[in-house]
Design a protein around this motif. Structure first.
Motif, PDB file in Angstrom:
ATOM      1  N   THR A  75       0.092   7.612 -37.277  1.00 39.80           N
ATOM      2  CA  THR A  75      -0.028   7.374 -38.713  1.00 39.80           C
ATOM      3  C   THR A  75       1.359   7.149 -39.304  1.00 39.80           C
ATOM      4  N   GLY A  76       1.400   6.345 -40.361  1.00 34.22           N
ATOM      5  CA  GLY A  76       2.660   6.122 -41.052  1.00 34.22           C
ATOM      6  C   GLY A  76       3.612   5.182 -40.351  1.00 34.22           C
ATOM      7  N   PHE A  77       3.091   4.315 -39.474  1.00 28.59           N
ATOM      8  CA  PHE A  77       3.955   3.306 -38.857  1.00 28.59           C
ATOM      9  C   PHE A  77       4.519   2.429 -39.976  1.00 28.59           C
ATOM     10  N   PRO A  78       5.761   1.951 -39.841  1.00 26.61           N
ATOM     11  CA  PRO A  78       6.355   1.145 -40.914  1.00 26.61           C
ATOM     12  C   PRO A  78       5.429   0.023 -41.388  1.00 26.61           C
ATOM     13  N   PHE A 103      -0.241  11.506 -34.222  1.00 26.23           N
ATOM     14  CA  PHE A 103       1.167  11.794 -34.434  1.00 26.23           C
ATOM     15  C   PHE A 103       1.650  11.014 -35.649  1.00 26.23           C
ATOM     16  N   ALA A 104       2.398  11.676 -36.505  1.00 28.32           N
ATOM     17  CA  ALA A 104       3.052  10.965 -37.595  1.00 28.32           C
ATOM     18  C   ALA A 104       4.224  10.186 -37.009  1.00 28.32           C
ATOM     19  N   TYR A 105       4.353   8.932 -37.416  1.00 36.03           N
ATOM     20  CA  TYR A 105       5.422   8.090 -36.879  1.00 36.03           C
ATOM     21  C   TYR A 105       6.784   8.738 -37.102  1.00 36.03           C
ATOM     22  N   SER A 106       7.598   8.679 -36.074  1.00 36.88           N
ATOM     23  CA  SER A 106       8.956   9.203 -36.158  1.00 36.88           C
ATOM     24  C   SER A 106       9.909   8.175 -35.571  1.00 36.88           C
ATOM     25  N   PRO A 107      10.927   7.772 -36.311  1.00 39.41           N
ATOM     26  CA  PRO A 107      11.868   6.769 -35.789  1.00 39.41           C
ATOM     27  C   PRO A 107      12.520   7.238 -34.493  1.00 39.41           C
ATOM     28  N   VAL A 108      12.630   6.314 -33.552  1.00 39.80           N
ATOM     29  CA  VAL A 108      13.272   6.590 -32.271  1.00 39.80           C
ATOM     30  C   VAL A 108      14.537   5.742 -32.189  1.00 39.80           C
ATOM     31  N   GLU A 109      15.613   6.364 -31.816  1.00 40.45           N
ATOM     32  CA  GLU A 109      16.888   5.651 -31.770  1.00 40.45           C
ATOM     33  C   GLU A 109      16.795   4.414 -30.880  1.00 40.45           C
ATOM     34  N   GLY A 110      17.173   3.277 -31.449  1.00 45.89           N
ATOM     35  CA  GLY A 110      17.177   2.032 -30.698  1.00 45.89           C
ATOM     36  C   GLY A 110      15.872   1.267 -30.722  1.00 45.89           C
ATOM     37  N   ALA A 111      14.814   1.853 -31.304  1.00 49.87           N
ATOM     38  CA  ALA A 111      13.509   1.185 -31.320  1.00 49.87           C
ATOM     39  C   ALA A 111      13.510   0.049 -32.340  1.00 49.87           C
ATOM     40  N   THR A 112      12.884  -1.074 -31.977  1.00 54.63           N
ATOM     41  CA  THR A 112      12.833  -2.220 -32.892  1.00 54.63           C
ATOM     42  C   THR A 112      12.015  -1.907 -34.140  1.00 54.63           C
ATOM     43  N   ALA A 113      11.086  -0.944 -34.040  1.00 55.74           N
ATOM     44  CA  ALA A 113      10.269  -0.587 -35.205  1.00 55.74           C
ATOM     45  C   ALA A 113      11.124  -0.042 -36.343  1.00 55.74           C
ATOM     46  N   ASN A 114      12.299   0.474 -36.016  1.00 54.82           N
ATOM     47  CA  ASN A 114      13.181   1.004 -37.059  1.00 54.82           C
ATOM     48  C   ASN A 114      13.638  -0.084 -38.020  1.00 54.82           C
ATOM     49  N   GLU A 115      13.575  -1.333 -37.568  1.00 58.05           N
ATOM     50  CA  GLU A 115      14.057  -2.446 -38.385  1.00 58.05           C
ATOM     51  C   GLU A 115      12.954  -3.063 -39.234  1.00 58.05           C
ATOM     52  N   LEU A 116      11.723  -2.580 -39.080  1.00 61.56           N
ATOM     53  CA  LEU A 116      10.616  -3.140 -39.848  1.00 61.56           C
ATOM     54  C   LEU A 116      10.714  -2.735 -41.317  1.00 61.56           C
ATOM     55  N   ALA A 117      10.172  -3.600 -42.164  1.00 64.34           N
ATOM     56  CA  ALA A 117      10.216  -3.343 -43.604  1.00 64.34           C
ATOM     57  C   ALA A 117       9.188  -2.287 -44.008  1.00 64.34           C
ATOM     58  N   ASP A 118       9.355  -1.775 -45.202  1.00 60.10           N
ATOM     59  CA  ASP A 118       8.407  -0.850 -45.832  1.00 60.10           C
ATOM     60  C   ASP A 118       8.157   0.419 -45.021  1.00 60.10           C
ATOM     61  N   PRO A 119       9.204   1.186 -44.740  1.00 67.58           N
ATOM     62  CA  PRO A 119       8.975   2.472 -44.068  1.00 67.58           C
ATOM     63  C   PRO A 119       8.107   3.381 -44.940  1.00 67.58           C
TER      64      PRO A 119
END
Length: 212
Positions: A75-78, A103-119
């Protein structure tokens, strides 16, 4: 006992279901569906067709009615909106999965999902995770209640003050529930025993031994 864990829902999985129906593999699948919104699945780089997944689940169960299906969701993916989340709840209602983890989404270092808009804000991610688990709890409990009165073979894991703690084919170690056998004090870990399911709670089944 062999269970299939973390199996992606590729067509090759279809070939396993008849083997489960024949008793050659335990009728258990742990399939990480992750989400149901096509938009979010695409952002996750996952197959994005919930309708096909539902059809496949129905087909699996038609071949192997005793199949237990476990899955995990995020849940809560960007970019996840309330509408996306409602699509996920609708999927759970239709799929009627036996066991679910979230699982609630949690940023992972280096993951491309971290760059997605609208966190999604932390509190919203967690609130949606809690809502999903509350929603699924009713479904899982109903699935357990449907087993009351059935007879099955279980595998004893441990003995404690409650009696024997066992697992049915639909209960994987550490992540699923147990089958509690109050009159199983004389059993030992590793024993297979026939039981009749007499009751359940939100996680576990309760059973009595069948003589003979």
């Amino acid at each position: 006992w062999i269970r299939m864990h973390y199996v992606y829902p590729y067509p090759s999985v279809d070939d396993l279901i008849p083997l489960m129906a024949e008793g050659k593999i335990l009728p258990y699948l742990d399939v990480p569906f992750q989400h149901a919104s096509p938009r979010i699945l695409k952002a996750m780089k996952r197959p994005a067709n919930a309708e096909n997944v539902l059809e496949r689940v129905q087909k699996w169960r038609s071949i192997c009615p005793d199949l237990t299906i476990r899955s995990t969701f995020i849940t809560g993916f960007p970019g996840e909106t309330e509408e996306d989340f409602e699509q996920l709840l609708q999927f759970l209602d239709q799929a009627q999965l036996d066991r679910v983890g979230a699982f609630a989404y949690s940023p992972v270092e280096g993951a491309t999902a971290n760059e997605l808009a609208d966190p999604v804000p932390d509190e919203v991610r967690e609130e949606r995770r809690a809502r999903l688990m509350d929603f699924q709890e009713d479904i899982s409990t109903q699935r357990l209640e449907a087993k009351i009165g059935r007879e099955m073979t279980v595998l004893v894991d441990d003995i404690d003050e409650e009696g024997a703690l066992a697992r049915s084919p639909g209960d994987a170690p550490e992540i699923d529930g147990m089958v509690v056998i109050p009159d199983g004090d004389d059993l030992a870990p590793g024993d297979f025993v026939r039981v009749r399911i007499t009751d359940c709670d939100v996680h576990d089944l309760y059973a009595e031994r069948i003589e003979g």
